[in-house]
Write a protein that holds these residues in place. Structure first.
Motif, PDB file in Angstrom:
ATOM      1  N   ARG A  55       0.847  -1.198   0.000  1.00 18.24           N
ATOM      2  CA  ARG A  55       0.000   0.000   0.000  1.00 18.24           C
ATOM      3  C   ARG A  55       0.890   1.258   0.000  1.00 18.24           C
ATOM      4  N   ALA A  56       1.914   1.259   0.847  1.00 15.26           N
ATOM      5  CA  ALA A  56       2.840   2.391   0.911  1.00 15.26           C
ATOM      6  C   ALA A  56       3.607   2.543  -0.402  1.00 15.26           C
ATOM      7  N   GLN A  57       4.035   1.432  -0.985  1.00 16.96           N
ATOM      8  CA  GLN A  57       4.771   1.489  -2.250  1.00 16.96           C
ATOM      9  C   GLN A  57       3.909   2.074  -3.366  1.00 16.96           C
ATOM     10  N   THR A  83      -0.950  -9.508   6.956  1.00 18.55           N
ATOM     11  CA  THR A  83       0.433  -9.713   7.381  1.00 18.55           C
ATOM     12  C   THR A  83       0.867  -8.535   8.245  1.00 18.55           C
ATOM     13  N   SER A  84       1.812  -8.799   9.090  1.00 18.23           N
ATOM     14  CA  SER A  84       2.287  -7.732   9.975  1.00 18.23           C
ATOM     15  C   SER A  84       3.532  -7.094   9.370  1.00 18.23           C
ATOM     16  N   GLY A  85       3.333  -6.331   8.324  1.00 13.65           N
ATOM     17  CA  GLY A  85       4.434  -5.615   7.697  1.00 13.65           C
ATOM     18  C   GLY A  85       4.955  -4.526   8.612  1.00 13.65           C
ATOM     19  N   HIS A  86       6.108  -3.984   8.257  1.00 16.61           N
ATOM     20  CA  HIS A  86       6.703  -2.983   9.139  1.00 16.61           C
ATOM     21  C   HIS A  86       6.460  -1.544   8.687  1.00 16.61           C
ATOM     22  N   LEU A  87       5.877  -1.335   7.522  1.00 16.52           N
ATOM     23  CA  LEU A  87       5.585   0.016   7.060  1.00 16.52           C
ATOM     24  C   LEU A  87       4.083   0.229   7.023  1.00 16.52           C
ATOM     25  N   LYS A  88       3.671   1.441   7.369  1.00 11.81           N
ATOM     26  CA  LYS A  88       2.242   1.747   7.399  1.00 11.81           C
ATOM     27  C   LYS A  88       2.006   3.105   6.761  1.00 11.81           C
ATOM     28  N   LEU A  89       1.076   3.133   5.831  1.00 15.74           N
ATOM     29  CA  LEU A  89       0.678   4.375   5.186  1.00 15.74           C
ATOM     30  C   LEU A  89      -0.155   5.184   6.169  1.00 15.74           C
ATOM     31  N   ILE A  90       0.254   6.430   6.376  1.00 16.92           N
ATOM     32  CA  ILE A  90      -0.477   7.343   7.251  1.00 16.92           C
ATOM     33  C   ILE A  90      -1.075   8.384   6.326  1.00 16.92           C
ATOM     34  N   GLU A  91      -2.343   8.508   6.318  1.00 19.93           N
ATOM     35  CA  GLU A  91      -2.917   9.574   5.495  1.00 19.93           C
ATOM     36  C   GLU A  91      -3.761  10.444   6.382  1.00 19.93           C
ATOM     37  N   LEU A 111       7.720  25.531   6.210  1.00 21.22           N
ATOM     38  CA  LEU A 111       7.036  24.422   5.544  1.00 21.22           C
ATOM     39  C   LEU A 111       6.213  23.620   6.554  1.00 21.22           C
ATOM     40  N   VAL A 112       5.150  23.023   6.062  1.00 18.11           N
ATOM     41  CA  VAL A 112       4.294  22.170   6.877  1.00 18.11           C
ATOM     42  C   VAL A 112       4.736  20.725   6.647  1.00 18.11           C
ATOM     43  N   LEU A 113       5.038  20.032   7.737  1.00 19.42           N
ATOM     44  CA  LEU A 113       5.489  18.649   7.648  1.00 19.42           C
ATOM     45  C   LEU A 113       4.288  17.727   7.837  1.00 19.42           C
ATOM     46  N   VAL A 114       4.027  16.910   6.830  1.00 14.35           N
ATOM     47  CA  VAL A 114       2.851  16.040   6.831  1.00 14.35           C
ATOM     48  C   VAL A 114       3.304  14.583   6.950  1.00 14.35           C
ATOM     49  N   PRO A 115       2.920  13.880   8.030  1.00 14.16           N
ATOM     50  CA  PRO A 115       3.268  12.468   8.171  1.00 14.16           C
ATOM     51  C   PRO A 115       2.705  11.667   7.001  1.00 14.16           C
ATOM     52  N   TRP A 116       3.510  10.732   6.486  1.00 10.64           N
ATOM     53  CA  TRP A 116       3.091   9.988   5.300  1.00 10.64           C
ATOM     54  C   TRP A 116       3.198   8.480   5.497  1.00 10.64           C
TER      55      TRP A 116
END
Length: 185
Positions: A55-57, A83-91, A111-116
């Motif tokens: 999903r992140a890719q 699956t328990s992957g280690h990356l998570k998409l934050i939107e 600049l505004v830093l937006v978690p991704w």
């Protein structure tokens, strides 16, 4: 074949053969934007379960080709493979992101830093740095990509505007390095 093309073909392979070929053909003819739409539509239509890392890719590719804003709601609807992957998409809704002023010495002032994308293993976060436009919205394109510490207080790595894929790969490597260090004790 470039790394991007390899990733593209791996993602296309999630779909049935005929649809996968359509997505691959889009890459070959330079219609990546259309190909991303076909990929996400195919994943949703066939209810193909995908990992958080996939999903992140897909989100990174969508960012690279200017389609992240359009495709993110649909990417987030894709079925989770459990699956328990280690990356998570934050939107997050960019309109609710607090003004986060970066440090001037890091080219982030104003600049505004937006978690991704976050690593659930090490806690590091890949963020997009956007300018706030005069009408209040964030700039369409990120000015930088940043990897921060888990508390988001320290910038670990700073990447230029055209480096979404490079920043994502760096986050993946950093996570892998942390995992190796934890298992070597």
């Amino acid at each position: 074949m470039t790394d991007d093309a390899v990733i593209w073909n791996q993602l296309a392979a999630l779909l049935p053969e005929a649809e996968a070929q359509e997505v691959k053909d889009c890459w070959d003819i330079g219609e990546q934007e259309a190909g991303l739409g076909l990929l996400v539509s195919g994943i949703l239509g066939h209810q193909v379960p995908i990992s958080e890392t996939v999903r992140a890719q897909i989100s990174v590719l969508a960012e690279t080709w200017g389609e992240r804003e359009t495709l993110t709601p649909r990417i987030l609807q894709c079925r989770d493979d459990g699956t328990s992957g280690h990356l998570k998409l934050i939107e997050v809704d960019a309109s609710t992101v607090p003004e986060a002023i970066g440090r001037a010495e890091q080219n982030l002032a104003g600049l505004v830093l937006v978690p991704w994308i976050a690593c659930v293993r090490c806690g590091q976060v890949l963020m997009r740095a956007h300018a706030r436009e005069s009408w209040g919205d964030l700039s369409y394109l990120a000015r930088h990509y940043i990897i921060t510490t888990p508390n988001r207080a320290t910038v670990l790595r700073l990447f230029p505007a055209d480096s979404a894929g490079v920043a994502f790969a760096a986050l993946q490597r950093a996570c892998s390095d942390v995992a190796r260090e934890k298992t070597s004790y």
